[in-house]
Enzyme design. Structure first.
Site, PDB file in Angstrom:
ATOM      1  N   HIS A   1       0.803  -1.232   0.000  1.00  0.00           N
ATOM      2  CA  HIS A   1       0.000   0.000   0.000  1.00  0.00           C
ATOM      3  C   HIS A   1       0.837   1.285   0.000  1.00  0.00           C
ATOM      4  CE1 HIS A   1       0.915  -0.220   4.317  1.00  0.00           C
ATOM      5  NE2 HIS A   1       0.687   1.069   4.343  1.00  0.00           N
TER       6      HIS A   1
HETATM    7  C1  UD1 Z   1      -2.243   5.566   5.710  1.00  0.00           C
HETATM    8  C2  UD1 Z   1      -0.973   6.120   6.339  1.00  0.00           C
HETATM    9  C3  UD1 Z   1       0.144   5.104   6.209  1.00  0.00           C
HETATM   10  C4  UD1 Z   1      -0.257   3.762   6.759  1.00  0.00           C
HETATM   11  C5  UD1 Z   1      -1.579   3.311   6.159  1.00  0.00           C
HETATM   12  C6  UD1 Z   1      -2.039   2.072   6.836  1.00  0.00           C
HETATM   13  C7  UD1 Z   1      -0.538   8.555   6.196  1.00  0.00           C
HETATM   14  C8  UD1 Z   1       0.241   9.585   5.484  1.00  0.00           C
HETATM   15  N1  UD1 Z   1      -0.516   7.325   5.645  1.00  0.00           N
HETATM   16  O1  UD1 Z   1      -1.996   5.382   4.334  1.00  0.00           O
HETATM   17  O2  UD1 Z   1       1.286   5.552   6.928  1.00  0.00           O
HETATM   18  O3  UD1 Z   1       0.741   2.821   6.499  1.00  0.00           O
HETATM   19  O4  UD1 Z   1      -2.570   4.341   6.331  1.00  0.00           O
HETATM   20  O5  UD1 Z   1      -3.000   1.383   6.119  1.00  0.00           O
HETATM   21  O6  UD1 Z   1      -1.127   8.834   7.200  1.00  0.00           O
HETATM   22  N2  UD1 Z   1      -9.422   4.916   1.589  1.00  0.00           N
HETATM   23  C9  UD1 Z   1     -10.636   4.270   1.495  1.00  0.00           C
HETATM   24  N3  UD1 Z   1     -11.200   3.881   2.684  1.00  0.00           N
HETATM   25  C10 UD1 Z   1     -10.652   4.079   3.892  1.00  0.00           C
HETATM   26  C11 UD1 Z   1      -9.430   4.765   3.946  1.00  0.00           C
HETATM   27  C12 UD1 Z   1      -8.828   5.171   2.781  1.00  0.00           C
HETATM   28  O7  UD1 Z   1     -11.189   4.058   0.439  1.00  0.00           O
HETATM   29  O8  UD1 Z   1     -11.241   3.672   4.925  1.00  0.00           O
HETATM   30  C13 UD1 Z   1      -8.767   5.313   0.304  1.00  0.00           C
HETATM   31  C14 UD1 Z   1      -9.070   6.745  -0.115  1.00  0.00           C
HETATM   32  O9  UD1 Z   1      -9.149   6.775  -1.514  1.00  0.00           O
HETATM   33  C15 UD1 Z   1      -7.825   7.485   0.331  1.00  0.00           C
HETATM   34  C16 UD1 Z   1      -6.737   6.443   0.161  1.00  0.00           C
HETATM   35  O10 UD1 Z   1      -7.356   5.204   0.469  1.00  0.00           O
HETATM   36  O11 UD1 Z   1      -7.594   8.624  -0.391  1.00  0.00           O
HETATM   37  C17 UD1 Z   1      -5.530   6.652   1.053  1.00  0.00           C
HETATM   38  O12 UD1 Z   1      -5.911   6.767   2.430  1.00  0.00           O
HETATM   39  P1  UD1 Z   1      -4.975   7.575   3.472  1.00  0.00           P
HETATM   40  O13 UD1 Z   1      -5.467   7.366   4.857  1.00  0.00           O
HETATM   41  O14 UD1 Z   1      -4.784   8.960   3.006  1.00  0.00           O
HETATM   42  O15 UD1 Z   1      -3.577   6.887   3.281  1.00  0.00           O
HETATM   43  P2  UD1 Z   1      -3.193   5.357   3.320  1.00  0.00           P
HETATM   44  O16 UD1 Z   1      -2.592   4.984   2.014  1.00  0.00           O
HETATM   45  O17 UD1 Z   1      -4.338   4.549   3.828  1.00  0.00           O
HETATM   46  N1  UDP Z   2      -3.750  -5.996   8.726  1.00  0.00           N
HETATM   47  C1  UDP Z   2      -4.997  -6.615   8.796  1.00  0.00           C
HETATM   48  N2  UDP Z   2      -5.658  -6.907   7.628  1.00  0.00           N
HETATM   49  C2  UDP Z   2      -5.127  -6.658   6.413  1.00  0.00           C
HETATM   50  C3  UDP Z   2      -3.851  -6.049   6.348  1.00  0.00           C
HETATM   51  C4  UDP Z   2      -3.191  -5.708   7.515  1.00  0.00           C
HETATM   52  O1  UDP Z   2      -5.488  -6.892   9.883  1.00  0.00           O
HETATM   53  O2  UDP Z   2      -5.799  -6.952   5.408  1.00  0.00           O
HETATM   54  C5  UDP Z   2      -3.108  -5.598   9.986  1.00  0.00           C
HETATM   55  C6  UDP Z   2      -1.773  -6.257  10.273  1.00  0.00           C
HETATM   56  O3  UDP Z   2      -1.769  -6.660  11.603  1.00  0.00           O
HETATM   57  C7  UDP Z   2      -0.770  -5.132  10.089  1.00  0.00           C
HETATM   58  C8  UDP Z   2      -1.566  -3.899  10.411  1.00  0.00           C
HETATM   59  O4  UDP Z   2      -2.878  -4.206   9.926  1.00  0.00           O
HETATM   60  O5  UDP Z   2       0.313  -5.204  10.948  1.00  0.00           O
HETATM   61  C9  UDP Z   2      -0.932  -2.677   9.810  1.00  0.00           C
HETATM   62  O6  UDP Z   2      -1.551  -2.270   8.689  1.00  0.00           O
HETATM   63  P1  UDP Z   2      -0.949  -1.500   7.474  1.00  0.00           P
HETATM   64  O7  UDP Z   2      -0.054  -2.391   6.733  1.00  0.00           O
HETATM   65  O8  UDP Z   2      -2.153  -0.964   6.815  1.00  0.00           O
HETATM   66  O9  UDP Z   2      -0.152  -0.259   8.091  1.00  0.00           O
HETATM   67  P2  UDP Z   2       1.401   0.041   8.398  1.00  0.00           P
HETATM   68  O10 UDP Z   2       1.823  -0.836   9.508  1.00  0.00           O
HETATM   69  O11 UDP Z   2       2.173  -0.183   7.139  1.00  0.00           O
HETATM   70  O12 UDP Z   2       1.407   1.480   8.746  1.00  0.00           O
END
Ligand code: UD1
Ligand code: UDP
Length: 383
Positions: A225
């Site tokens: 991601h």
């Molecule tokens: C965010 C965090 C990242 C973390 C990740 C965990 C920041 C800068 N990034 O990245 O560090 O590793 O979460 O998963 O804070 N979206 C949905 N539904 C949701 C949430 C998001 O559809 O419930 C989509 C939206 O199009 C959104 C995109 O995902 O624009 C990105 O979401 P965002 O929270 O901005 O960043 P992540 O890539 O999820």
């Molecule tokens: N995880 C989960 N379901 C998924 C993917 C991830 O439960 O489909 C959990 C897993 O325990 C992981 C945590 O979510 O350690 C962290 O998520 P993510 O990779 O989104 O964030 P990051 O740690 O990179 O910020």
């Protein structure tokens, strides 16, 4: 009067960091603990599912900010949380990890000023700066890569926090090098492992991998991601080609993050992945089911921060599609390898050919971190 503590939760990885601490704090007679959800992640399978699995109540306060650009999202959290701070006046704000909400709530808390009369109420913890104490759980991690939005969030949060709870010695060293005062740094260990141990019985009782038609040890788990991997169509295309290549030898299960799904769709790559019978594409999976997949797989291919730690703890080979990691202990002591598109396939093949990996679990990754955090809070607020 009890000490009022806000626990800030925002995005998927935050929930596993907040849950053990919430459960440890609710039993403490001196603490009044409130969960604040900023709403950065909002899909049921990115948020509610984790509250349910981890036994968390409905958040006491929900800011409902949703998605946006970095500035939009950070600003929306700051504006909404500043109002909450004025009304609720917590004594401590606990932020976790490195997401946009982490720095946003830290900034709002660092600049608020409480009414001095309110602070003079008998029994109220001493707040030397007329604002809440800011504590950062998972402080000190550094990738030294400022193109990562998370690195900016980590650096800025740690400069402002009053208490820096670290997971590993490298984090302590990073903070010292940046000039953090020694008495702010408290090594507490890795809170993610507390969630894993808290949920172990349920994880082991699941047979989700079997429900998907997978055999124990006969598949790999993929999560991707990071913007550096999934935001550019060319990178994404190359990663998809890699997955098709790996799937010629081993089945793959790939719960797709919403950012990645959107980008796969836009690049026209989703249907080909779906058509590959050796690749099981899923919506994001709840924690217990996801960990059940990790417990029983032969390897993980990821760019997740949390997954690098969980695999090190479990001794599962982990191949991280990144040029750097803010969690170097997972490489130096654990099962993690930083990989490129060029070398990852041969490394996975090599790992599948050997039985067992030489790896150790880092100190204080023992499921008891929440207890150490509570002791640190008590020392700070109740002294
Ligand atoms: C965010 C965090 C990242 C973390 C990740 C965990 C920041 C800068 N990034 O990245 O560090 O590793 O979460 O998963 O804070 N979206 C949905 N539904 C949701 C949430 C998001 O559809 O419930 C989509 C939206 O199009 C959104 C995109 O995902 O624009 C990105 O979401 P965002 O929270 O901005 O960043 P992540 O890539 O999820
Ligand atoms: N995880 C989960 N379901 C998924 C993917 C991830 O439960 O489909 C959990 C897993 O325990 C992981 C945590 O979510 O350690 C962290 O998520 P993510 O990779 O989104 O964030 P990051 O740690 O990179 O910020």
């Amino acid at each position: 009067m009890k000490a009022k503590i806000h626990l800030i939760a925002a995005a998927r990885p935050n929930f596993m960091k907040i849950a053990p601490l919430y459960h440890a704090l609710v039993g403490e007679s001196w603490a009044q603990t409130e969960l604040v959800h900023t709403g950065q992640h909002y899909d049921a399978n990115m948020s509610d599912a984790f509250f349910q699995d981890l036994g968390l109540p409905t958040p006491h306060i929900h800011l409902g900010v949703g998605s946006g650009s970095h500035a939009e999202q950070t600003a929306a959290v700051m504006v909404a949380y500043e109002k909450v701070l004025r009304e609720s006046q917590p004594d401590m704000v606990v932020v976790v990890g490195d997401v946009n909400s982490t720095i946003a709530c830290t900034l709002a808390a660092a600049k608020i000023t409480y009414d001095p009369k309110r602070l003079a109420e008998p029994g109220r913890p001493r707040l030397p700066m007329n604002r809440p104490i800011i504590a950062h759980l998972e402080a000190g991690l550094r990738s030294f890569d400022r193109t990562m939005p998370e690195e900016v969030n980590r650096l800025a949060t740690d400069v402002l926090a009053d208490l820096l709870w670290t997971p590993s010695p490298d984090a302590d060293e990073n903070l010292r090098r940046e000039g953090a005062a020694e008495d702010k740094i408290v090594r507490v260990g890795n809170i993610m492992i507390d969630s894993l141990e808290m949920m172990r019985a349920q994880i082991e009782a699941e047979a989700y991998f079997a429900e998907l038609g997978l055999s124990k040890g006969g598949y790999g788990v993929v999560t991707l991601h990071r913007p550096s991997n999934v935001d550019q169509p060319d990178n994404l295309r190359a990663l998809c080609a890699l997955l098709h290549d790996i799937a010629r030898k081993t089945a793959i299960v790939f719960p797709v993050h919403p950012r990645t799904r959107k980008n796969l769709e836009q690049a026209g790559l989703l249907s080909e992945l779906r058509a590959n019978s050796a690749i099981c594409l899923l919506e994001p999976v709840n924690y217990v089911r996801f960990m059940n997949l990790v417990f029983n797989c032969s390897f993980v291919l990821t760019d997740s921060g949390g997954v690098q730690e969980e695999t090190t703890y479990l001794g599962v080979p982990c191949f991280t599609m990144r040029a750097n990691t803010e969690r170097p202990i997972t490489v130096s002591q654990g099962t993690n390898q930083l990989c490129t598109l060029q070398n990852v396939k041969s490394r996975i093949d090599a790992a599948l050919d050997i039985d067992g990996l030489k790896a150790r679990v880092p100190d204080l990754w023992d499921g008891k971190t929440a207890g150490r955090v509570v002791a640190s809070i008590k020392k700070y607020l109740c002294a």
